[in-house]
Structures are given as C-alpha cells and as structure tokens.
Write a protein that holds these residues in place. Structure first.
Motif, PDB file in Angstrom:
ATOM      1  N   ARG A   1       2.163   1.733  -3.470  1.00 48.47           N
ATOM      2  CA  ARG A   1       1.079   2.173  -4.364  1.00 48.47           C
ATOM      3  C   ARG A   1       0.786   3.657  -4.174  1.00 48.47           C
ATOM      4  O   ARG A   1       0.609   4.400  -5.154  1.00 48.47           O
ATOM      5  N   LEU A   2       0.754   4.113  -2.928  1.00 48.70           N
ATOM      6  CA  LEU A   2       0.482   5.530  -2.656  1.00 48.70           C
ATOM      7  C   LEU A   2       1.596   6.429  -3.190  1.00 48.70           C
ATOM      8  O   LEU A   2       1.337   7.554  -3.622  1.00 48.70           O
TER       9      LEU A   2
ATOM     10  N   THR B   1       0.623   6.550  -7.026  1.00 54.20           N
ATOM     11  CA  THR B   1      -0.663   7.151  -7.384  1.00 54.20           C
ATOM     12  C   THR B   1      -0.850   8.546  -6.796  1.00 54.20           C
ATOM     13  O   THR B   1      -1.399   9.433  -7.442  1.00 54.20           O
ATOM     14  N   THR B   2      -0.383   8.750  -5.561  1.00 57.31           N
ATOM     15  CA  THR B   2      -0.551  10.046  -4.899  1.00 57.31           C
ATOM     16  C   THR B   2       0.684  10.927  -5.064  1.00 57.31           C
ATOM     17  O   THR B   2       0.577  12.126  -5.300  1.00 57.31           O
TER      18      THR B   2
ATOM     19  N   GLU C   1       0.821  -1.204   0.000  1.00 56.66           N
ATOM     20  CA  GLU C   1       0.000   0.000   0.000  1.00 56.66           C
ATOM     21  C   GLU C   1       0.863   1.265   0.000  1.00 56.66           C
ATOM     22  O   GLU C   1       0.546   2.240  -0.681  1.00 56.66           O
TER      23      GLU C   1
END
Length: 227
Positions: free
Chosen positions: A8-9, A12-13, A5
């Motif tokens: 992924r952040l 994506t962020t 996670e």
C-alpha cells in the motif's frame, strides 16, 4: 498485514501503479504465489502465470529472475523487453510501462520477491533502485524476525503440551500401581505359601521400579515447565 502495508505504501507514497509480493513455492512448476498486492490490478495477478523456473518461459521474467539469481531485476521498458512476452498484453492493459523486482533474502536463501510497476518508462533510476533495495532488505528482515518468533512460540507451546502430557500420563499410571501395591500388601497379611510370597515379592519389586520411573518423568516435566 506487514506485506499488505508495504504494498500500500509503495502505491500511495511511492506513486507507483502497482506493487505485489510473491513467495516461492517449491512445487513442480516452481510457482511464485502472490501474497499481498496494492494498486491497479484489474485481475492481472489472477490472469498471469509467474514462475522462477529458468527452463520455463514463465520463469524468465523479472520476478522469476530476481528469485532465481538473488539479484535486482530492472525492466525499464515492458514493450521492448523480449522476456516480457508472456505478460506483455496484460501489462499493457494494466498500464504498466516499467517494473522492478527485488529479491527477499532470508538466511542466504530467497523466499520471494517484491515487484513494483510504474506507468512510466525508465522509471527506476540508480538512486531509486538503491532506496528500494534497502526497503526490500528491511522487509526481508521483518519477515524473518516474524517467522522466527512464530517458530519459537510454536516450540514453546509444544514443550508445554509435552510436559502436560507427561504429568497427566504419570498420574494416570501411578493410581493403578498404588492399587496393585495395596492389594499385594493385603494379600500378604492373609497368609500365603512360600511360593506365593515369592511371586508377591517380584510383583512388588516391579511396581516399585515403575513408580521410580514415573517419579523421574514427573521431575523432568516439572523442570521443563519451570517448576
């Protein structure tokens, strides 16, 4: 799941090209083993060799240096950094122009690193480095907390298993000892010579002593089990 996670952040962020987390291996090559990854990879992590051994050319890159020194390593230009030679070709193919590697510290030791790649040169300014440093510290704290909880749960399970084993063992031994005591009592009633009486007395003393030990073990197992 936590590591996946976070990576992924980052993509994506944070808008980065790729992020991955590697743990230190204490093998002969001091390997850095990728645990989680997100973003554009195209086989990059599978095709490159990464170490934290300062005597190896594969251990002098940003990730290896971050793990070895415990210090953040900012690589603002992949193309011009001589320490990136072993990985430059693969990095260019992946579109990685700059990177940062942040050590993951747990109890004064480095357990791994968070490495982030950008498709822009000079992508990691002072403010961004500060934010990412705090994120890496929080991530390391989370990993440490999860590991401590797992160790605690494992220790509690081991104690429960030990108590159960002691209780079962004690009952298994108590049953034949009771039979021995009962048979000795029946023998005494059948009429014995003084020598045989003496042997039965010794056998009874030994069996009673063993029963006392077993009762003590049972008491300890009950205490440990909270009963």
């Amino acid at each position: 799941a936590l590591l996946d996670e976070i990576c992924r952040l980052m993509v994506t962020t944070g808008g980065y090209r790729m992020a991955w987390i590697g743990y230190t291996e204490h093998d002969a090559d001091k390997t850095v083993c990728p645990i989680a990854q997100s973003g554009f990879d195209d086989g990059y992590l599978a095709s490159v060799r990464i170490s934290w051994d300062e005597h190896s050319e594969f251990g002098r890159g940003p990730t290896g240096a971050a793990i070895r020194t415990g210090q953040i390593q900012v690589n603002q230009d992949v193309a011009s950094n001589p320490l990136m030679t072993p990985w430059r070709h693969h990095a260019r193919e992946g579109g990685f122009q700059s990177s940062i590697s942040l050590p993951l510290l747990s109890n004064q030791s480095v357990i791994g690193a968070l490495s982030i790649y950008s498709e822009e040169r000079e992508a990691f300014g002072p403010n961004e480095v500060t934010v990412l440093e705090k994120l890496a510290a929080n991530l390391a704290f989370g990993i440490r907390a999860l590991r401590e909880r797992q160790e605690r749960d494992s220790a509690e399970a081991a104690n429960r298993a030990k108590s159960s084993f002691l209780a079962n063992m004690s009952h298994e031994i108590r049953t034949p000892l009771n039979a021995i005591s009962g048979m000795a009592h029946l023998l005494r009633r059948s009429g014995l010579t003084p020598k045989q009486e003496g042997l039965l007395d010794k056998m009874n003393m030994a069996s009673h002593h063993l029963l006392e030990i077993i009762d003590t073990i049972l008491d300890l197992s009950k205490i440990e089990a909270g009963r």
